[in-house]
Enzyme design. Structure first.
Site, short mmCIF file in Angstrom:
data_model
loop_
_atom_site.label_atom_id
_atom_site.label_comp_id
_atom_site.label_asym_id
_atom_site.label_seq_id
_atom_site.Cartn_x
_atom_site.Cartn_y
_atom_site.Cartn_z
N SER A 35 3.74 -5.78 -7.93
CA SER A 35 4.68 -6.60 -8.68
C SER A 35 4.18 -6.81 -10.11
CB SER A 35 4.88 -7.95 -7.99
OG SER A 35 5.54 -7.77 -6.76
N GLU A 88 4.71 -3.66 -12.10
CA GLU A 88 6.13 -3.43 -12.37
C GLU A 88 6.63 -4.37 -13.46
OE1 GLU A 88 7.62 -3.85 -8.38
OE2 GLU A 88 6.53 -2.06 -7.75
N HIS A 114 0.83 -1.20 0.00
CA HIS A 114 0.00 0.00 0.00
C HIS A 114 0.86 1.26 0.00
CE1 HIS A 114 -3.99 -1.97 0.95
NE2 HIS A 114 -3.12 -2.95 1.11
N VAL A 118 15.39 -5.61 -1.97
CA VAL A 118 16.04 -5.19 -3.22
C VAL A 118 15.14 -4.13 -3.85
CG1 VAL A 118 17.04 -7.49 -3.58
CG2 VAL A 118 14.88 -6.91 -4.70
N THR A 161 -5.29 0.29 -4.22
CA THR A 161 -3.91 -0.01 -4.60
C THR A 161 -3.77 -1.33 -5.36
OG1 THR A 161 -3.61 -0.92 -2.39
CG2 THR A 161 -2.89 1.34 -2.72
N TRP A 217 -0.26 -6.90 -6.57
CA TRP A 217 -0.58 -6.05 -7.71
C TRP A 217 0.57 -5.14 -8.13
CZ3 TRP A 217 -3.20 -6.57 -11.73
CH2 TRP A 217 -3.45 -5.48 -12.57
N ASP A 250 -6.61 5.41 1.73
CA ASP A 250 -6.38 4.04 1.30
C ASP A 250 -7.69 3.25 1.38
OD1 ASP A 250 -4.00 1.92 0.97
OD2 ASP A 250 -5.58 1.02 2.16
BR1 BUP Z 1 9.91 -8.26 -1.06
C1 BUP Z 1 10.23 -6.69 -2.00
N1 BUP Z 1 11.77 -5.13 -2.89
O1 BUP Z 1 12.56 -6.91 -1.80
P1 BUP Z 1 3.15 -6.17 -3.99
C2 BUP Z 1 9.21 -5.93 -2.48
N2 BUP Z 1 9.47 -4.76 -3.15
O2 BUP Z 1 11.02 -3.32 -3.98
P2 BUP Z 1 2.89 -7.49 -1.38
C3 BUP Z 1 10.76 -4.36 -3.37
O3 BUP Z 1 7.32 -3.91 -2.65
P3 BUP Z 1 0.14 -6.62 -1.20
C4 BUP Z 1 11.59 -6.28 -2.21
O4 BUP Z 1 8.48 -3.90 -5.97
C5 BUP Z 1 6.36 -3.81 -4.78
O5 BUP Z 1 6.36 -2.49 -5.20
C6 BUP Z 1 7.77 -4.39 -4.89
O6 BUP Z 1 3.98 -5.00 -3.32
C7 BUP Z 1 8.36 -3.91 -3.60
O7 BUP Z 1 3.11 -7.35 -2.96
C8 BUP Z 1 6.07 -3.86 -3.29
O8 BUP Z 1 3.84 -6.69 -5.18
C9 BUP Z 1 5.30 -5.09 -2.90
O9 BUP Z 1 1.79 -5.64 -4.24
O10 BUP Z 1 1.74 -6.52 -0.97
O11 BUP Z 1 4.12 -7.06 -0.72
O12 BUP Z 1 2.47 -8.89 -1.17
O13 BUP Z 1 -0.32 -7.90 -0.55
O14 BUP Z 1 -0.42 -5.42 -0.52
O15 BUP Z 1 -0.09 -6.60 -2.67
#
Ligand code: BUP
Length: 462
Positions: free
Chosen positions: A362, A365, A18, A340, A139, A360, A116
Protein backbone atom coordinates in the site's frame (compact mmCIF):
# COMPACT_ATOMS: atom_id res chain seq x y z
CA UNK A 1 16.74 -22.53 -18.85
CA UNK A 2 19.54 -21.53 -21.19
CA UNK A 3 22.17 -18.85 -20.79
CA UNK A 4 20.28 -16.62 -23.21
CA UNK A 5 16.90 -17.21 -21.60
CA UNK A 6 17.15 -18.03 -17.93
CA UNK A 7 14.31 -19.91 -16.31
CA UNK A 8 13.47 -18.24 -13.03
CA UNK A 9 11.20 -20.06 -10.59
CA UNK A 10 9.34 -17.81 -8.17
CA UNK A 11 8.15 -19.25 -4.87
CA UNK A 12 5.78 -16.97 -2.92
CA UNK A 13 4.38 -17.77 0.52
CA UNK A 14 0.82 -16.74 1.44
CA UNK A 15 -1.37 -13.66 1.67
CA UNK A 16 -1.99 -10.92 -0.88
CA UNK A 17 0.77 -8.78 0.62
CA UNK A 18 3.24 -11.40 -0.62
CA UNK A 19 1.45 -12.70 -3.71
CA UNK A 20 0.85 -9.29 -5.28
CA UNK A 21 4.51 -8.22 -5.41
CA UNK A 22 5.51 -11.73 -6.57
CA UNK A 23 3.13 -11.56 -9.52
CA UNK A 24 4.42 -8.08 -10.36
CA UNK A 25 7.95 -9.45 -10.29
CA UNK A 26 6.90 -12.41 -12.47
CA UNK A 27 5.54 -10.10 -15.15
CA UNK A 28 8.49 -7.68 -14.93
CA UNK A 29 10.89 -10.59 -15.53
CA UNK A 30 8.78 -12.29 -18.18
CA UNK A 31 7.45 -9.39 -20.22
CA UNK A 32 10.07 -6.79 -19.29
CA UNK A 33 13.27 -8.84 -19.30
CA UNK A 34 12.40 -11.79 -21.58
CA UNK A 35 13.02 -14.50 -18.97
CA UNK A 36 11.21 -17.81 -18.74
CA UNK A 37 9.25 -17.51 -15.52
CA UNK A 38 7.40 -20.07 -13.43
CA UNK A 39 5.31 -19.24 -10.41
CA UNK A 40 4.81 -21.85 -7.71
CA UNK A 41 1.22 -21.79 -6.52
CA UNK A 42 0.54 -23.56 -3.24
CA UNK A 43 -2.95 -25.03 -3.19
CA UNK A 44 -5.44 -24.68 -1.69
CA UNK A 45 -4.86 -20.97 -1.08
CA UNK A 46 -5.65 -19.48 2.33
CA UNK A 47 -7.94 -16.74 0.99
CA UNK A 48 -10.21 -16.48 -2.03
CA UNK A 49 -8.52 -13.18 -2.90
CA UNK A 50 -5.39 -15.22 -3.65
CA UNK A 51 -7.31 -17.72 -5.82
CA UNK A 52 -8.85 -14.90 -7.87
CA UNK A 53 -5.51 -13.17 -8.27
CA UNK A 54 -3.74 -16.34 -9.41
CA UNK A 55 -6.45 -17.17 -11.93
CA UNK A 56 -6.42 -13.62 -13.31
CA UNK A 57 -2.62 -13.61 -13.57
CA UNK A 58 -2.38 -16.80 -15.61
CA UNK A 59 -5.27 -15.74 -17.82
CA UNK A 60 -3.68 -12.37 -18.58
CA UNK A 61 -0.05 -13.55 -18.83
CA UNK A 62 0.02 -17.04 -20.35
CA UNK A 63 3.80 -16.82 -20.79
CA UNK A 64 4.18 -17.17 -17.03
CA UNK A 65 4.16 -20.89 -16.25
CA UNK A 66 2.24 -22.33 -13.37
CA UNK A 67 3.75 -24.90 -11.01
CA UNK A 68 1.11 -26.19 -8.62
CA UNK A 69 2.13 -27.43 -5.22
CA UNK A 70 -0.51 -29.47 -3.40
CA UNK A 71 -0.18 -29.00 0.33
CA UNK A 72 -1.40 -31.30 3.04
CA UNK A 73 -3.20 -29.16 5.63
CA UNK A 74 -1.14 -28.50 8.73
CA UNK A 75 -3.20 -29.03 11.81
CA UNK A 76 -1.62 -26.41 13.97
CA UNK A 77 -4.38 -26.13 16.52
CA UNK A 78 -2.39 -28.11 19.09
CA UNK A 79 1.05 -26.78 18.29
CA UNK A 80 0.13 -23.14 17.74
CA UNK A 81 -3.23 -22.51 19.36
CA UNK A 82 -4.96 -19.42 18.01
CA UNK A 83 -2.20 -18.71 15.50
CA UNK A 84 -2.82 -16.49 12.49
CA UNK A 85 -3.85 -18.73 9.56
CA UNK A 86 -1.37 -17.05 7.22
CA UNK A 87 1.52 -17.76 9.59
CA UNK A 88 0.32 -21.34 9.92
CA UNK A 89 0.45 -21.55 6.13
CA UNK A 90 4.04 -20.27 6.14
CA UNK A 91 4.80 -23.08 8.56
CA UNK A 92 3.09 -25.72 6.41
CA UNK A 93 5.05 -24.49 3.40
CA UNK A 94 8.29 -24.47 5.34
CA UNK A 95 7.75 -28.07 6.42
CA UNK A 96 6.72 -29.25 2.95
CA UNK A 97 9.54 -27.48 1.12
CA UNK A 98 12.30 -30.07 1.73
CA UNK A 99 10.10 -32.78 0.23
CA UNK A 100 8.21 -30.94 -2.50
CA UNK A 101 10.45 -28.18 -3.81
CA UNK A 102 13.35 -30.39 -4.95
CA UNK A 103 11.43 -32.41 -7.56
CA UNK A 104 9.67 -29.30 -8.72
CA UNK A 105 12.94 -27.42 -9.31
CA UNK A 106 14.66 -30.39 -10.93
CA UNK A 107 11.69 -31.00 -13.24
CA UNK A 108 11.65 -27.38 -14.30
CA UNK A 109 15.42 -27.20 -14.94
CA UNK A 110 15.53 -23.90 -13.14
CA UNK A 111 18.35 -21.39 -13.61
CA UNK A 112 17.48 -19.69 -10.33
CA UNK A 113 14.97 -19.82 -7.53
CA UNK A 114 13.47 -16.68 -6.00
CA UNK A 115 11.93 -17.59 -2.66
CA UNK A 116 9.70 -15.51 -0.46
CA UNK A 117 11.29 -14.19 2.72
CA UNK A 118 8.94 -16.32 4.85
CA UNK A 119 10.41 -19.47 3.25
CA UNK A 120 14.01 -18.28 2.98
CA UNK A 121 15.87 -20.64 5.31
CA UNK A 122 14.28 -23.85 3.97
CA UNK A 123 14.30 -22.83 0.30
CA UNK A 124 17.98 -21.88 0.43
CA UNK A 125 19.00 -25.32 1.71
CA UNK A 126 16.93 -27.21 -0.86
CA UNK A 127 18.28 -25.06 -3.70
CA UNK A 128 21.84 -25.44 -2.50
CA UNK A 129 21.60 -29.25 -2.61
CA UNK A 130 20.45 -29.02 -6.20
CA UNK A 131 23.09 -26.37 -6.99
CA UNK A 132 20.42 -23.92 -8.10
CA UNK A 133 21.21 -20.32 -7.13
CA UNK A 134 18.70 -19.06 -4.59
CA UNK A 135 17.63 -15.46 -4.24
CA UNK A 136 15.28 -14.16 -1.56
CA UNK A 137 12.57 -11.65 -2.39
CA UNK A 138 11.78 -9.42 0.57
CA UNK A 139 8.26 -8.09 -0.05
CA UNK A 140 8.43 -5.35 2.59
CA UNK A 141 10.58 -2.23 3.05
CA UNK A 142 14.35 -1.91 2.81
CA UNK A 143 14.24 -0.58 6.37
CA UNK A 144 12.52 -3.75 7.53
CA UNK A 145 14.94 -5.91 5.55
CA UNK A 146 17.85 -4.25 7.31
CA UNK A 147 16.11 -4.83 10.64
CA UNK A 148 15.50 -8.49 9.81
CA UNK A 149 19.07 -9.06 8.70
CA UNK A 150 20.41 -7.42 11.85
CA UNK A 151 17.94 -8.84 14.40
CA UNK A 152 19.76 -12.18 15.00
CA UNK A 153 22.97 -10.24 15.74
CA UNK A 154 20.99 -8.09 18.16
CA UNK A 155 19.57 -11.17 19.91
CA UNK A 156 22.99 -12.82 20.19
CA UNK A 157 24.44 -9.68 21.75
CA UNK A 158 21.53 -9.27 24.16
CA UNK A 159 21.15 -12.58 25.87
CA UNK A 160 19.81 -14.74 23.04
CA UNK A 161 16.39 -15.63 21.76
CA UNK A 162 14.75 -15.94 25.18
CA UNK A 163 15.70 -12.44 26.26
CA UNK A 164 13.26 -9.55 26.11
CA UNK A 165 13.54 -7.20 23.16
CA UNK A 166 14.26 -3.48 23.55
CA UNK A 167 15.06 -0.69 21.09
CA UNK A 168 17.12 -2.03 18.19
CA UNK A 169 19.78 0.14 16.54
CA UNK A 170 20.20 -1.10 13.01
CA UNK A 171 23.72 -0.01 11.97
CA UNK A 172 23.68 2.83 9.49
CA UNK A 173 19.89 2.76 9.14
CA UNK A 174 17.86 3.80 12.18
CA UNK A 175 16.81 2.99 15.69
CA UNK A 176 13.68 0.85 15.72
CA UNK A 177 12.09 1.64 19.08
CA UNK A 178 10.65 -1.22 21.11
CA UNK A 179 7.16 0.15 20.45
CA UNK A 180 7.59 -0.25 16.67
CA UNK A 181 8.93 -3.79 16.73
CA UNK A 182 6.35 -6.30 15.43
CA UNK A 183 4.31 -7.42 18.45
CA UNK A 184 5.01 -11.10 17.88
CA UNK A 185 8.78 -10.62 18.21
CA UNK A 186 8.41 -9.88 21.91
CA UNK A 187 7.52 -13.56 22.37
CA UNK A 188 10.43 -15.85 21.44
CA UNK A 189 8.12 -18.88 21.13
CA UNK A 190 5.66 -17.24 18.79
CA UNK A 191 5.33 -19.08 15.46
CA UNK A 192 6.18 -15.86 13.59
CA UNK A 193 9.24 -15.14 15.74
CA UNK A 194 10.77 -18.56 15.09
CA UNK A 195 10.35 -18.16 11.36
CA UNK A 196 11.54 -14.55 11.43
CA UNK A 197 14.77 -15.37 13.24
CA UNK A 198 15.52 -18.49 11.17
CA UNK A 199 14.99 -16.55 7.96
CA UNK A 200 17.00 -13.58 9.21
CA UNK A 201 19.94 -15.84 9.99
CA UNK A 202 19.72 -17.53 6.60
CA UNK A 203 19.96 -14.34 4.54
CA UNK A 204 23.77 -14.47 4.43
CA UNK A 205 23.52 -17.85 2.65
CA UNK A 206 21.38 -16.54 -0.23
CA UNK A 207 22.89 -15.65 -3.58
CA UNK A 208 21.21 -12.27 -3.45
CA UNK A 209 18.27 -10.34 -2.02
CA UNK A 210 15.58 -8.53 -3.97
CA UNK A 211 13.58 -5.81 -2.27
CA UNK A 212 10.58 -3.79 -3.47
CA UNK A 213 12.20 -0.49 -2.55
CA UNK A 214 14.00 2.47 -4.11
CA UNK A 215 16.55 4.89 -2.85
CA UNK A 216 14.56 8.13 -2.79
CA UNK A 217 12.03 6.73 -0.35
CA UNK A 218 14.48 4.97 2.00
CA UNK A 219 17.88 6.54 1.38
CA UNK A 220 19.66 5.29 4.51
CA UNK A 221 18.34 1.73 4.40
CA UNK A 222 18.98 1.22 0.69
CA UNK A 223 22.48 2.70 0.97
CA UNK A 224 23.31 0.56 4.02
CA UNK A 225 22.03 -2.63 2.36
CA UNK A 226 23.86 -1.96 -0.90
CA UNK A 227 26.98 -0.85 0.91
CA UNK A 228 27.06 -3.94 3.12
CA UNK A 229 27.10 -2.11 6.44
CA UNK A 230 24.06 -3.75 8.08
CA UNK A 231 25.67 -7.14 8.76
CA UNK A 232 28.89 -8.68 7.52
CA UNK A 233 28.73 -10.86 4.39
CA UNK A 234 25.22 -10.04 3.30
CA UNK A 235 24.87 -11.07 -0.38
CA UNK A 236 24.21 -8.48 -3.11
CA UNK A 237 20.97 -6.55 -2.66
CA UNK A 238 18.83 -5.55 -5.65
CA UNK A 239 16.45 -2.67 -4.94
CA UNK A 240 13.88 -3.11 -7.72
CA UNK A 241 10.89 -1.10 -6.51
CA UNK A 242 8.30 0.07 -6.84
CA UNK A 243 7.26 -2.95 -8.90
CA UNK A 244 4.60 -1.98 -11.43
CA UNK A 245 0.96 -3.00 -10.91
CA UNK A 246 -0.66 -5.39 -13.39
CA UNK A 247 -4.24 -4.13 -13.61
CA UNK A 248 -5.69 -7.62 -13.68
CA UNK A 249 -9.19 -6.32 -12.99
CA UNK A 250 -9.84 -9.48 -11.11
CA UNK A 251 -13.34 -10.51 -10.12
CA UNK A 252 -14.71 -7.54 -12.02
CA UNK A 253 -18.28 -8.65 -11.53
CA UNK A 254 -17.96 -8.37 -7.76
CA UNK A 255 -16.52 -4.92 -7.73
CA UNK A 256 -19.67 -2.93 -7.57
CA UNK A 257 -19.77 0.53 -8.96
CA UNK A 258 -16.79 2.26 -7.42
CA UNK A 259 -15.16 3.06 -10.77
CA UNK A 260 -18.14 4.98 -12.11
CA UNK A 261 -18.62 6.62 -8.74
CA UNK A 262 -14.98 7.79 -8.58
CA UNK A 263 -15.27 9.20 -12.11
CA UNK A 264 -18.09 11.45 -10.90
CA UNK A 265 -16.15 12.98 -7.98
CA UNK A 266 -14.11 16.22 -8.09
CA UNK A 267 -10.30 16.01 -8.17
CA UNK A 268 -8.55 15.19 -4.89
CA UNK A 269 -11.82 15.16 -2.96
CA UNK A 270 -12.12 11.52 -1.91
CA UNK A 271 -10.60 9.95 1.21
CA UNK A 272 -9.73 6.30 0.50
CA UNK A 273 -9.75 4.18 3.67
CA UNK A 274 -8.30 0.65 3.80
CA UNK A 275 -6.47 -1.40 6.39
CA UNK A 276 -5.24 -4.06 4.00
CA UNK A 277 -6.00 -7.68 3.38
CA UNK A 278 -4.62 -9.27 6.52
CA UNK A 279 -6.66 -8.16 9.51
CA UNK A 280 -10.06 -6.91 10.57
CA UNK A 281 -10.35 -3.89 12.84
CA UNK A 282 -12.03 -4.35 16.20
CA UNK A 283 -15.78 -3.91 15.93
CA UNK A 284 -15.86 -0.77 18.09
CA UNK A 285 -13.07 0.81 16.05
CA UNK A 286 -15.08 0.12 12.89
CA UNK A 287 -18.06 1.84 14.50
CA UNK A 288 -15.93 4.88 15.38
CA UNK A 289 -14.64 5.10 11.81
CA UNK A 290 -18.22 4.94 10.60
CA UNK A 291 -19.18 7.73 13.01
CA UNK A 292 -16.34 9.88 11.67
CA UNK A 293 -17.17 9.20 8.03
CA UNK A 294 -20.81 9.99 8.62
CA UNK A 295 -20.09 13.27 10.42
CA UNK A 296 -17.08 14.54 8.45
CA UNK A 297 -18.74 15.57 5.21
CA UNK A 298 -15.87 14.26 3.04
CA UNK A 299 -16.37 12.01 0.09
CA UNK A 300 -14.95 8.60 0.86
CA UNK A 301 -14.34 5.08 -0.38
CA UNK A 302 -13.94 2.58 2.45
CA UNK A 303 -12.90 -1.07 2.16
CA UNK A 304 -14.10 -2.89 5.28
CA UNK A 305 -12.94 -6.29 6.44
CA UNK A 306 -14.91 -8.25 9.02
CA UNK A 307 -12.63 -11.32 9.42
CA UNK A 308 -8.99 -12.32 8.98
CA UNK A 309 -9.70 -14.78 6.15
CA UNK A 310 -12.15 -13.50 3.54
CA UNK A 311 -13.85 -16.91 3.16
CA UNK A 312 -14.91 -16.68 6.83
CA UNK A 313 -16.27 -13.17 6.49
CA UNK A 314 -20.00 -13.83 6.46
CA UNK A 315 -21.28 -10.75 8.28
CA UNK A 316 -23.28 -8.05 6.56
CA UNK A 317 -22.09 -4.47 6.22
CA UNK A 318 -25.11 -3.36 8.22
CA UNK A 319 -23.96 -5.58 11.14
CA UNK A 320 -20.57 -3.91 11.11
CA UNK A 321 -21.64 -0.33 10.50
CA UNK A 322 -25.04 -0.14 12.08
CA UNK A 323 -28.43 -0.09 10.41
CA UNK A 324 -28.94 2.65 7.84
CA UNK A 325 -25.32 3.84 7.58
CA UNK A 326 -25.09 3.26 3.85
CA UNK A 327 -28.36 5.04 3.20
CA UNK A 328 -27.31 8.06 5.26
CA UNK A 329 -24.03 8.52 3.38
CA UNK A 330 -25.39 7.59 -0.04
CA UNK A 331 -23.84 9.53 -2.91
CA UNK A 332 -21.09 10.97 -0.74
CA UNK A 333 -19.48 7.75 0.38
CA UNK A 334 -19.04 4.17 -0.79
CA UNK A 335 -18.39 1.24 1.54
CA UNK A 336 -17.47 -2.18 0.25
CA UNK A 337 -16.50 -5.56 1.61
CA UNK A 338 -15.32 -6.68 -1.81
CA UNK A 339 -11.87 -6.45 -3.27
CA UNK A 340 -11.16 -3.21 -5.11
CA UNK A 341 -8.28 -2.72 -7.53
CA UNK A 342 -6.41 -0.54 -5.08
CA UNK A 343 -3.73 0.69 -7.40
CA UNK A 344 -6.40 1.83 -9.82
CA UNK A 345 -8.18 3.64 -6.96
CA UNK A 346 -4.97 5.38 -5.92
CA UNK A 347 -4.24 6.37 -9.51
CA UNK A 348 -7.67 7.99 -9.85
CA UNK A 349 -7.53 11.83 -9.84
CA UNK A 350 -10.53 12.02 -7.45
CA UNK A 351 -8.53 10.45 -4.59
CA UNK A 352 -6.90 13.00 -2.31
CA UNK A 353 -5.84 11.05 0.78
CA UNK A 354 -5.20 7.44 1.76
CA UNK A 355 -5.97 6.48 5.36
CA UNK A 356 -3.78 3.37 5.42
CA UNK A 357 -2.50 0.63 7.69
CA UNK A 358 0.82 0.99 5.85
CA UNK A 359 1.25 -2.53 4.57
CA UNK A 360 4.32 -2.12 2.40
CA UNK A 361 2.51 -2.68 -0.90
CA UNK A 362 0.00 0.00 0.00
CA UNK A 363 2.83 2.39 0.83
CA UNK A 364 4.59 1.77 -2.48
CA UNK A 365 1.31 2.18 -4.39
CA UNK A 366 0.54 5.47 -2.63
CA UNK A 367 4.07 6.68 -3.39
CA UNK A 368 3.97 5.64 -7.05
CA UNK A 369 0.67 7.47 -7.48
CA UNK A 370 1.57 10.58 -5.48
CA UNK A 371 -1.25 10.13 -2.96
CA UNK A 372 -0.63 11.54 0.56
CA UNK A 373 -1.00 9.02 3.39
CA UNK A 374 -2.47 9.28 6.85
CA UNK A 375 -0.61 6.39 8.45
CA UNK A 376 -2.47 4.22 10.90
CA UNK A 377 -0.33 1.13 11.40
CA UNK A 378 -1.97 -1.91 13.02
CA UNK A 379 0.58 -4.71 13.40
CA UNK A 380 3.72 -6.46 12.11
CA UNK A 381 6.10 -4.15 10.19
CA UNK A 382 3.53 -1.39 9.78
CA UNK A 383 4.95 1.06 12.33
CA UNK A 384 8.34 0.79 10.69
CA UNK A 385 6.66 1.53 7.36
CA UNK A 386 4.70 4.44 8.84
CA UNK A 387 7.98 5.98 9.91
CA UNK A 388 9.28 5.63 6.36
CA UNK A 389 6.18 7.49 5.11
CA UNK A 390 6.57 10.28 7.67
CA UNK A 391 10.30 10.67 7.06
CA UNK A 392 9.95 10.67 3.30
CA UNK A 393 7.35 13.41 3.92
CA UNK A 394 4.46 12.18 1.77
CA UNK A 395 2.25 11.45 4.75
CA UNK A 396 1.72 11.90 8.46
CA UNK A 397 1.76 9.35 11.25
CA UNK A 398 -0.07 9.94 14.52
CA UNK A 399 2.24 7.81 16.64
CA UNK A 400 -0.02 7.62 19.66
CA UNK A 401 -2.79 5.89 17.73
CA UNK A 402 -3.32 2.36 18.94
CA UNK A 403 -2.27 -0.79 17.25
CA UNK A 404 -3.59 -4.30 17.49
CA UNK A 405 -3.81 -5.65 21.01
CA UNK A 406 -4.07 -2.19 22.56
CA UNK A 407 -7.49 -1.44 23.89
CA UNK A 408 -7.79 2.23 23.01
CA UNK A 409 -10.27 3.09 20.29
CA UNK A 410 -9.41 6.24 18.34
CA UNK A 411 -12.42 8.52 18.45
CA UNK A 412 -14.29 10.07 15.52
CA UNK A 413 -13.28 13.68 16.39
CA UNK A 414 -9.63 12.80 16.60
CA UNK A 415 -9.70 11.05 13.25
CA UNK A 416 -11.53 14.03 11.74
CA UNK A 417 -8.94 16.48 13.05
CA UNK A 418 -6.01 14.53 11.59
CA UNK A 419 -7.69 13.98 8.24
CA UNK A 420 -8.50 17.67 7.84
CA UNK A 421 -4.90 18.56 8.73
CA UNK A 422 -3.47 15.97 6.34
CA UNK A 423 -5.72 16.98 3.43
CA UNK A 424 -4.82 20.63 3.88
CA UNK A 425 -1.08 20.03 4.19
CA UNK A 426 0.56 21.63 1.16
CA UNK A 427 4.04 20.39 2.06
CA UNK A 428 2.82 16.79 2.21
CA UNK A 429 1.03 17.17 -1.15
CA UNK A 430 4.18 18.55 -2.78
CA UNK A 431 6.30 15.82 -1.30
CA UNK A 432 3.85 13.18 -2.54
CA UNK A 433 4.18 14.57 -6.06
CA UNK A 434 7.97 14.52 -5.90
CA UNK A 435 8.09 10.96 -4.48
CA UNK A 436 5.85 9.91 -7.39
CA UNK A 437 8.34 11.44 -9.84
CA UNK A 438 11.28 9.74 -8.09
CA UNK A 439 9.47 6.41 -8.25
CA UNK A 440 8.83 6.86 -11.97
CA UNK A 441 12.50 7.72 -12.57
CA UNK A 442 13.67 4.66 -10.61
CA UNK A 443 11.72 2.22 -12.77
CA UNK A 444 12.16 4.01 -16.12
CA UNK A 445 14.84 2.90 -18.61
CA UNK A 446 18.20 3.59 -17.05
CA UNK A 447 16.68 4.15 -13.60
CA UNK A 448 18.21 2.54 -10.52
CA UNK A 449 15.51 -0.09 -10.03
CA UNK A 450 15.36 -0.99 -13.70
CA UNK A 451 19.14 -1.43 -13.75
CA UNK A 452 19.09 -3.53 -10.57
CA UNK A 453 16.57 -5.89 -12.06
CA UNK A 454 18.61 -6.12 -15.27
CA UNK A 455 21.71 -6.92 -13.22
CA UNK A 456 19.80 -9.64 -11.36
CA UNK A 457 18.73 -11.17 -14.70
CA UNK A 458 22.34 -11.04 -15.95
CA UNK A 459 23.40 -13.06 -12.92
CA UNK A 460 20.65 -15.61 -13.54
CA UNK A 461 22.04 -16.13 -17.04
CA UNK A 462 25.10 -17.38 -15.18
BR1 BUP B 1 -7.89 -5.00 1.03
C1 BUP B 1 -7.22 -4.77 -0.69
N1 BUP B 1 -7.62 -4.36 -2.98
O1 BUP B 1 -9.36 -4.40 -1.58
P1 BUP B 1 -0.27 -4.63 1.76
C2 BUP B 1 -5.89 -4.87 -0.95
N2 BUP B 1 -5.43 -4.74 -2.24
O2 BUP B 1 -5.91 -4.31 -4.42
P2 BUP B 1 -1.51 -6.41 3.73
C3 BUP B 1 -6.30 -4.46 -3.26
O3 BUP B 1 -3.47 -5.96 -1.75
P3 BUP B 1 1.09 -7.48 4.41
C4 BUP B 1 -8.15 -4.50 -1.75
O4 BUP B 1 -3.23 -2.81 -3.28
C5 BUP B 1 -1.83 -4.31 -1.98
O5 BUP B 1 -1.18 -4.50 -3.19
C6 BUP B 1 -3.21 -3.69 -2.22
O6 BUP B 1 -0.78 -5.55 0.59
C7 BUP B 1 -4.01 -4.92 -2.53
O7 BUP B 1 -1.06 -5.03 3.05
C8 BUP B 1 -2.15 -5.66 -1.36
O8 BUP B 1 -0.62 -3.21 1.50
C9 BUP B 1 -2.10 -5.63 0.14
O9 BUP B 1 1.18 -4.90 1.91
O10 BUP B 1 -0.32 -7.41 3.61
O11 BUP B 1 -2.64 -6.94 2.97
O12 BUP B 1 -1.75 -6.08 5.15
O13 BUP B 1 0.76 -7.60 5.87
O14 BUP B 1 1.77 -8.71 3.89
O15 BUP B 1 1.84 -6.24 4.08
Amino acid sequence: GTAATPHIVLFPSAGMGHLVPFTRLAVALSAGHCCDVSLVTALPTVSSAESCHIAALFAAFPAVRRLDLRLAPLDASAEFPGADPFYVRYEALRRSTPLLLGPLLAGASASALVADIALASVAISVARELRVPCYVFFTASATMLSFKAYFPTYLDANGGAGHSVGDVDVPGVCRVPRSSIPQALHDPDDIFTRQFVANGRALVAADGLLVNAFEAMEPEAVAALLGGSVVASLPPVFAVGPLMPLNLREAAEEQGNYRAWLDAQPPRSVVYVSFGSRKALARDQIRELAAWLEACGHRFLWVVKGAVVDRDDACELSDLLGEGFQRRVEGRGLVTKSWVEQDEVLRHPAVGLFVSHCGWNSVTEAAANGVPVLAWPRFADQRVNARVVARAGFGVWVERWSWEGEEAVVGAEEIAEQVVAAMGDQAVAEKAASVRDEAARAVADGGTSQQSLAEFVRRCRG
